[in-house]
Structure formats: structure tokens, C-alpha cells
Design a protein around this motif. Structure first.
Motif, PDB file in Angstrom:
ATOM      1  N   ALA A  30       0.843  -1.188   0.000  1.00 35.89           N
ATOM      2  CA  ALA A  30       0.000   0.000   0.000  1.00 35.89           C
ATOM      3  C   ALA A  30       0.877   1.236   0.000  1.00 35.89           C
ATOM      4  CB  ALA A  30      -0.890  -0.009   1.235  1.00 35.89           C
ATOM      5  N   PRO A  31       0.423   2.348  -0.627  1.00 29.23           N
ATOM      6  CA  PRO A  31       1.229   3.574  -0.643  1.00 29.23           C
ATOM      7  C   PRO A  31       1.633   4.000   0.762  1.00 29.23           C
ATOM      8  CG  PRO A  31      -0.637   3.768  -2.129  1.00 29.23           C
ATOM      9  CD  PRO A  31      -0.829   2.493  -1.354  1.00 29.23           C
ATOM     10  N   GLY A  32       2.920   4.290   0.918  1.00 34.01           N
ATOM     11  CA  GLY A  32       3.410   4.781   2.198  1.00 34.01           C
ATOM     12  C   GLY A  32       3.790   3.694   3.176  1.00 34.01           C
ATOM     13  N   GLU A  33       3.458   2.439   2.866  1.00 31.23           N
ATOM     14  CA  GLU A  33       3.779   1.364   3.794  1.00 31.23           C
ATOM     15  C   GLU A  33       5.209   0.905   3.581  1.00 31.23           C
ATOM     16  OE1 GLU A  33       2.526  -3.286   4.654  1.00 31.23           O
ATOM     17  OE2 GLU A  33       1.304  -2.031   3.352  1.00 31.23           O
ATOM     18  N   ALA A  34       6.013   0.964   4.611  1.00 26.45           N
ATOM     19  CA  ALA A  34       7.409   0.577   4.489  1.00 26.45           C
ATOM     20  C   ALA A  34       7.603  -0.849   4.991  1.00 26.45           C
ATOM     21  CB  ALA A  34       8.296   1.516   5.311  1.00 26.45           C
ATOM     22  N   GLY A 211      -1.403  15.036  -7.829  1.00 27.78           N
ATOM     23  CA  GLY A 211      -2.226  14.324  -8.793  1.00 27.78           C
ATOM     24  C   GLY A 211      -1.892  12.846  -8.867  1.00 27.78           C
ATOM     25  N   GLY A 212      -1.555  12.258  -7.730  1.00 25.29           N
ATOM     26  CA  GLY A 212      -1.191  10.846  -7.687  1.00 25.29           C
ATOM     27  C   GLY A 212       0.276  10.567  -7.913  1.00 25.29           C
ATOM     28  N   ARG A 213       1.064  11.605  -8.147  1.00 23.03           N
ATOM     29  CA  ARG A 213       2.495  11.427  -8.375  1.00 23.03           C
ATOM     30  C   ARG A 213       3.259  11.773  -7.102  1.00 23.03           C
ATOM     31  NH1 ARG A 213       2.787  15.365 -13.502  1.00 23.03           N
ATOM     32  NH2 ARG A 213       1.955  16.672 -11.834  1.00 23.03           N
ATOM     33  N   ASP A 214       4.126  10.890  -6.695  1.00 23.26           N
ATOM     34  CA  ASP A 214       5.010  11.129  -5.561  1.00 23.26           C
ATOM     35  C   ASP A 214       6.331  10.435  -5.850  1.00 23.26           C
ATOM     36  OD1 ASP A 214       4.405   8.447  -5.227  1.00 23.26           O
ATOM     37  OD2 ASP A 214       3.281   8.713  -3.366  1.00 23.26           O
ATOM     38  N   ALA A 215       7.203  10.386  -4.864  1.00 22.24           N
ATOM     39  CA  ALA A 215       8.512   9.777  -5.099  1.00 22.24           C
ATOM     40  C   ALA A 215       8.382   8.314  -5.484  1.00 22.24           C
ATOM     41  CB  ALA A 215       9.388   9.932  -3.863  1.00 22.24           C
ATOM     42  N   ARG A 216       7.451   7.630  -4.874  1.00 28.48           N
ATOM     43  CA  ARG A 216       7.284   6.214  -5.184  1.00 28.48           C
ATOM     44  C   ARG A 216       6.809   6.027  -6.627  1.00 28.48           C
ATOM     45  NH1 ARG A 216       4.185   1.924  -1.303  1.00 28.48           N
ATOM     46  NH2 ARG A 216       4.519   0.063  -2.572  1.00 28.48           N
ATOM     47  N   TYR A 217       5.930   6.884  -7.066  1.00 30.79           N
ATOM     48  CA  TYR A 217       5.457   6.834  -8.448  1.00 30.79           C
ATOM     49  C   TYR A 217       6.618   6.941  -9.421  1.00 30.79           C
ATOM     50  CZ  TYR A 217       3.398   8.724 -12.773  1.00 30.79           C
ATOM     51  OH  TYR A 217       3.062   8.958 -14.083  1.00 30.79           O
ATOM     52  N   LEU A 399      26.732   5.296  -7.218  1.00 29.41           N
ATOM     53  CA  LEU A 399      25.543   4.660  -7.779  1.00 29.41           C
ATOM     54  C   LEU A 399      24.946   3.651  -6.807  1.00 29.41           C
ATOM     55  CD1 LEU A 399      26.287   4.151 -11.583  1.00 29.41           C
ATOM     56  CD2 LEU A 399      24.906   5.911 -10.465  1.00 29.41           C
ATOM     57  N   ALA A 400      25.769   3.035  -5.971  1.00 27.92           N
ATOM     58  CA  ALA A 400      25.233   2.128  -4.954  1.00 27.92           C
ATOM     59  C   ALA A 400      24.389   2.895  -3.942  1.00 27.92           C
ATOM     60  CB  ALA A 400      26.378   1.388  -4.255  1.00 27.92           C
ATOM     61  N   ARG A 401      24.826   4.096  -3.580  1.00 25.90           N
ATOM     62  CA  ARG A 401      24.025   4.926  -2.667  1.00 25.90           C
ATOM     63  C   ARG A 401      22.701   5.311  -3.317  1.00 25.90           C
ATOM     64  NH1 ARG A 401      28.094   9.466  -0.064  1.00 25.90           N
ATOM     65  NH2 ARG A 401      29.884   8.113   0.344  1.00 25.90           N
ATOM     66  N   ARG A 402      22.759   5.653  -4.593  1.00 25.50           N
ATOM     67  CA  ARG A 402      21.531   6.038  -5.289  1.00 25.50           C
ATOM     68  C   ARG A 402      20.587   4.845  -5.430  1.00 25.50           C
ATOM     69  NH1 ARG A 402      24.068   9.851 -10.139  1.00 25.50           N
ATOM     70  NH2 ARG A 402      25.267  11.223  -8.737  1.00 25.50           N
ATOM     71  N   GLU A 403      21.153   3.678  -5.606  1.00 26.94           N
ATOM     72  CA  GLU A 403      20.317   2.475  -5.675  1.00 26.94           C
ATOM     73  C   GLU A 403      19.577   2.265  -4.360  1.00 26.94           C
ATOM     74  OE1 GLU A 403      20.828  -2.376  -5.934  1.00 26.94           O
ATOM     75  OE2 GLU A 403      22.409  -1.096  -6.740  1.00 26.94           O
ATOM     76  N   ARG A 404      20.269   2.420  -3.250  1.00 29.03           N
ATOM     77  CA  ARG A 404      19.610   2.235  -1.953  1.00 29.03           C
ATOM     78  C   ARG A 404      18.515   3.280  -1.747  1.00 29.03           C
ATOM     79  NH1 ARG A 404      25.069   0.957  -0.602  1.00 29.03           N
ATOM     80  NH2 ARG A 404      25.513   3.064   0.151  1.00 29.03           N
ATOM     81  N   ALA A 405      18.769   4.513  -2.175  1.00 20.97           N
ATOM     82  CA  ALA A 405      17.761   5.555  -2.046  1.00 20.97           C
ATOM     83  C   ALA A 405      16.541   5.260  -2.918  1.00 20.97           C
ATOM     84  CB  ALA A 405      18.350   6.913  -2.407  1.00 20.97           C
ATOM     85  N   MET A 406      16.774   4.758  -4.122  1.00 19.98           N
ATOM     86  CA  MET A 406      15.658   4.411  -4.998  1.00 19.98           C
ATOM     87  C   MET A 406      14.859   3.253  -4.411  1.00 19.98           C
ATOM     88  SD  MET A 406      15.679   3.432  -9.025  1.00 19.98           S
ATOM     89  CE  MET A 406      14.274   2.639  -9.801  1.00 19.98           C
ATOM     90  N   ARG A 407      15.538   2.287  -3.834  1.00 18.25           N
ATOM     91  CA  ARG A 407      14.837   1.158  -3.228  1.00 18.25           C
ATOM     92  C   ARG A 407      13.946   1.633  -2.073  1.00 18.25           C
ATOM     93  NH1 ARG A 407      16.119  -3.762  -4.411  1.00 18.25           N
ATOM     94  NH2 ARG A 407      18.290  -3.308  -4.914  1.00 18.25           N
ATOM     95  N   ARG A 408      14.455   2.577  -1.296  1.00 19.83           N
ATOM     96  CA  ARG A 408      13.627   3.099  -0.209  1.00 19.83           C
ATOM     97  C   ARG A 408      12.390   3.810  -0.749  1.00 19.83           C
ATOM     98  NH1 ARG A 408      18.893   3.905   2.294  1.00 19.83           N
ATOM     99  NH2 ARG A 408      19.103   5.963   1.358  1.00 19.83           N
ATOM    100  N   ALA A 409      12.540   4.524  -1.855  1.00 16.86           N
ATOM    101  CA  ALA A 409      11.378   5.175  -2.462  1.00 16.86           C
ATOM    102  C   ALA A 409      10.388   4.140  -2.968  1.00 16.86           C
ATOM    103  CB  ALA A 409      11.826   6.087  -3.605  1.00 16.86           C
ATOM    104  N   LEU A 410      10.876   3.064  -3.579  1.00 13.52           N
ATOM    105  CA  LEU A 410      10.004   2.000  -4.053  1.00 13.52           C
ATOM    106  C   LEU A 410       9.218   1.360  -2.919  1.00 13.52           C
ATOM    107  CD1 LEU A 410      12.412   0.249  -6.581  1.00 13.52           C
ATOM    108  CD2 LEU A 410      10.220   1.291  -7.170  1.00 13.52           C
ATOM    109  N   CYS A 411       9.836   1.287  -1.762  1.00 16.03           N
ATOM    110  CA  CYS A 411       9.216   0.620  -0.629  1.00 16.03           C
ATOM    111  C   CYS A 411       8.450   1.566   0.282  1.00 16.03           C
ATOM    112  CB  CYS A 411      10.279  -0.125   0.174  1.00 16.03           C
ATOM    113  SG  CYS A 411      10.978  -1.532  -0.719  1.00 16.03           S
ATOM    114  N   GLY A 412       8.329   2.816  -0.115  1.00 19.92           N
ATOM    115  CA  GLY A 412       7.541   3.751   0.668  1.00 19.92           C
ATOM    116  C   GLY A 412       8.207   4.247   1.930  1.00 19.92           C
ATOM    117  N   VAL A 413       9.536   4.126   2.018  1.00 21.12           N
ATOM    118  CA  VAL A 413      10.250   4.618   3.196  1.00 21.12           C
ATOM    119  C   VAL A 413      10.349   6.135   3.112  1.00 21.12           C
ATOM    120  CG1 VAL A 413      12.419   4.540   4.478  1.00 21.12           C
ATOM    121  CG2 VAL A 413      11.566   2.480   3.347  1.00 21.12           C
ATOM    122  N   SER A 414       9.964   6.816   4.156  1.00 22.45           N
ATOM    123  CA  SER A 414      10.002   8.275   4.150  1.00 22.45           C
ATOM    124  C   SER A 414      11.434   8.769   4.256  1.00 22.45           C
ATOM    125  CB  SER A 414       9.198   8.829   5.333  1.00 22.45           C
ATOM    126  OG  SER A 414       9.877   8.563   6.548  1.00 22.45           O
TER     127      SER A 414
END
Length: 421
Positions: A30-34, A211-217, A399-414
Motif C-alpha cells: 500500500a502507498p506509504g507502507e514501508a 495528482g497521484g504522483r510522488d517519489a514512489r510513483y 551509484l550504490a548509494r543512489r540504488e539504496r535511495a531508490m529502493r527506499r522510495a520503491l518501498c515507501g520509506v520516508s
């Protein structure tokens, strides 16, 4: 051979492409659920391909009808400038005014910004002379007209970058940026024989939210690219669809002057004896010289004033969550040795200096070809600096740091929760 896809079609074509390739890959949450921890997040999201989803430099992608100026391809220098130019202003005049501003003796905050007169000799004049109707003399001191032909622009696309990681640092909870990087060449950008020059131009766009767009989107849009073969029609179509929603002119009131452009940055050593880093923002219909983010004026190097700022803001600097106040920030940067901060320990000094334009590109990191993290002189993955991509230790590079940040966005981590990982 790279496959060429042309894009100057109808809105129906764009929607059809988006439907065909898919815009997002769900994490099943669900959106926002980490998830409970980083391991659970990694298991849910699957692998992230750094050269499909974080940094696009492969020639088979860049040559697939993305950056051609003659055809006004969707990620060409020509098309991006056409989208930045305000209604009623010819895009060629918009670009000419930007280039002319380099010759001005300016001032940002209270600090002087020296001119770069070499821009006219090395860039603007040769470009004007490619149009016979301008009838310019050798030095362009006399021209019948001064019209730049954007179809013959001397800029070549060399990289696309996903900077979702900024939502945890500079963007403070927004959705980060998506970027397009160009190299100056000594002829037309579309001509493979035109030799690269020591200059890059980065268009840095905010990822729109609302409009439904956020970092996870946006993380899901980028992550969806990993499902396709790089350079395939499906991959290129998905990449173009993503960028089209960011780079095209918009009437969204949250945008600045009809654009999601956050800033445009130049990194060049071709117009003077030293490299010069500048930042521009859209203001009053022009690309206007702006304070260089997190970069003090060089006159402050070694001063107690700058050292006090760093010591007082230690925690925020270590977390990369701070702004440099206007009384410290100049309008350009040049590499002139290391930043010196009396009374500041080396670890903190390095963290602060690495965020400056010249520190990041010269004295504090492993750049390539003097001052680049994506070199205009190389091709494909060879153009990437070891600071960004270290084949010997890919788990510890940027790029490894950016990968971890992207993964957190995918998983809804604030962004706030990211600080505890």
C-alpha cells in the motif's frame, strides 16, 4: 546497430506507447507502507539495474532517436530549449540571450562573477556561421542577422540520470530530479565526426508531484525500465514516456514559468584558462545566472566565517540536508585548491567540500578527464567517473548509494525514516 525511433507524433501516439510498455512496476505494498527492514525491501523490489534505471549512458540507447537536433528528438538539446523558451519568444533568441550572458561582468549576492568571453569565439560565433543567411564575418563582429539554427546545435546527448536520492537530501521529501546531460562539440551535435570539447550542460528537472504522483510513483517509472532490453524499442519508448512527463511545457501552477526545470548547470574548461562551473534558473523568461548551490565564493576559503557555519551545521552537513545562506554563496566556482576550514576536523571538512561544485568535480572525488563525472571525451560506460561507478567495488560507489535511495522510495520509506537506516 542502434534502432532509431522518431517521436514527433500525436498525443494518441504518446498514450499508445505508454499503454504498450507500462509505466510502473508495483512493489506489492500500500502507498506509504514501508517494509520492516532493508532486506525485506530488497526482496520485494528485486534487482535494480544501475545502467538502465539510474544512469543511462549506453550508446545503443542514446543513439536510438533520443537526442537528434535536426529532427527535434524528445531529449535533444534543441527540443529541451524549445520547451524552456516562454510563449512569444523564439527559442533561438532564448538560447542566444543565455549564451550572451556569459560575456557579462555580473554579480551574485555581493560577489563578482567574471565574464567568459571565450563563449562567443568557441561556441556562439561558429554556430552563427553555420547559417549562411546570417552572413557573419570570421569573428562575428558583423552579421546581417544573428539567428541560431537549433537543428544544427553543437550539443550532443551523453547521459540521462535518475536523482531520486535528492528526496532524502536536497529535495527534503519531494520526488528528486531527472536529468539530461549534453557535451559541446566542435560542429553539429548530430555529426559523429564532430569532436567533443571540454564542456557539459546539464538540464536538471524536478520530478513533478501531486495528482497521484510522488517519489514512489517516479521510482516505479524508473524501475519499470529494468524489465526491458536496453536499447530495445520498448525500453526507449518507456524512457521517452517518462521524460516527456517532465521536460514538456506545462500549465501546472506548481511549475516555475511553465517548466519543471530546477536548474541548468554548465561545467566547462574550454572558454578560459580554468574550469568554470555555473548555475542558471528560469526567471522572467530567461536563463538567469544563479547562486551556485552549496558552493561558497572562493574569497571565503580559509575564513573563520565559513568555518563557523560548517561547525554550527555539522549534523545537517553530514546528512547532506542543508542550504548555504546567500551571504556565503557566489555565482560561479573554479577549482583553486582544496577548501580550507580552520578548526574543522578533516572528516567534516571533506563532507562539506565534496558538496561544492569544484570539490565534487575536482578536489574531493575521483573525477575523469580533469573535471567530469560523465566525460564528453569518452563513450558509453567508459565516460563514467570511478566516483560514480567503481567496477572494482560497486557496493561502495555513488551509484550504490543512489540504488539504496531508490529502493527506499520503491518501498515507501520516508526521507525521515531513511536517516535511521
Amino acid at each position: 546497430m542502434p534502432r532509431t525511433i522518431r517521436w514527433r507524433g500525436s498525443r494518441f501516439l504518446w498514450l499508445s506507447l505508454a499503454a504498450a510498455v507500462g509505466w510502473a512496476a508495483s512493489c506489492g505494498e500500500a502507498p506509504g507502507e514501508a517494509p520492516a527492514d532493508a532486506e525485506a525491501c530488497a526482496e520485494r523490489t528485486g534487482a535494480i539495474d544501475r545502467f538502465k534505471e539510474l544512469l543511462v549512458v549506453d550508446e545503443d540507447v542514446l543513439a536510438s532517436g533520443l537526442g537528434g537536433n535536426a529532427d527535434g528528438d524528445p531529449l535533444s538539446f534543441r527540443h529541451l530549449m524549445e520547451q524552456l523558451a516562454p510563449p512569444g519568444v523564439a527559442p533561438a533568441d532564448f538560447v542566444l540571450a543565455w549564451l550572451a550572458s556569459f560575456a557579462d561582468q555580473g554579480r551574485v549576492n555581493q560577489y563578482p562573477v567574471p565574464p567568459r568571453p571565450g563563449v562567443s569565439e568557441r561556441l556562439t560565433c561558429p554556430w552563427l556561421r553555420r547559417t549562411p543567411a546570417n552572413r557573419c564575418d570570421d569573428a562575428c563582429s558583423a552579421c546581417a542577422a544573428r539567428t541560431l539554427d537549433l537543428a544544427r546545435a553543437p550539443f550532443r546527448l551523453i547521459g540521462l540520470s535518475n536523482r531520486l536520492d535528492f528526496r532524502e537530501t536536497k529535495d527534503w521529501g519531494g520526488a528528486g530530479e531527472s536529468r539530461a546531460l549534453f557535451a559541446l562539440v566542435d560542429g553539429e551535435g548530430d555529426d559523429p565526426a564532430a569532436a567533443p570539447q571540454a564542456m557539459t550542460v546539464a538540464f536538471e528537472f524536478r520530478n513533478p508531484i501531486g495528482g497521484g504522483r510522488d517519489a514512489r510513483y517516479w521510482a516505479e517509472r524508473w524501475h519499470a525500465l529494468g524489465r526491458f532490453e536496453a536499447g530495445s524499442p520498448a525500453y526507449v519508448a518507456a524512457l521517452v514516456a517518462l521524460y516527456r512527463d517532465i521536460v514538456e511545457r506545462t500549465d501546472d501552477p506548481a511549475a516555475s514559468e511553465g517548466s519543471w526545470l530546477h536548474q541548468l548547470r554548465t561545467n566547462e574548461g574550454v572558454f578560459g584558462p580554468s574550469f568554470d562551473y555555473r548555475e542558471f534558473k528560469l526567471k522572467d523568461g530567461r536563463l538567469t545566472l544563479w547562486p551556485t548551490e552549496r558552493t561558497p565564493d572562493r574569497s571565503l576559503n580559509g575564513t573563520d566565517q565559513l568555518a563557523r557555519f560548517v561547525l554550527v551545521n555539522r549534523d545537517d552537513i553530514v546528512r547532506s540536508r542543508y542550504d548555504l545562506p546567500g551571504n556565503l554563496t557566489g555565482g560561479f566556482a573554479r577549482p583553486d585548491g582544496r577548501w580550507s576550514l580552520p578548526g574543522v576536523d578533516e572528516a567534516l571538512r571533506h563532507e562539506f567540500a565534496r558538496e561544492t561544485c569544484d570539490g565534487c568535480h575536482h578536489s574531493e572525488t575521483a573525477s575523469v578527464d580533469a573535471s567530469f563525472h560523465l566525460s564528453p571525451f569518452r563513450a558509453g560506460r567508459d565516460r563514467v567517473s570511478p566516483y560514480l561507478h567503481d567496477p572494482g567495488d560497486p557496493t561502495g560507489d555513488i551509484l550504490a548509494r543512489r540504488e539504496r535511495a531508490m529502493r527506499r522510495a520503491l518501498c515507501g520509506v520516508s526521507p525521515a525514516a531513511a536517516l535511521t537506516e
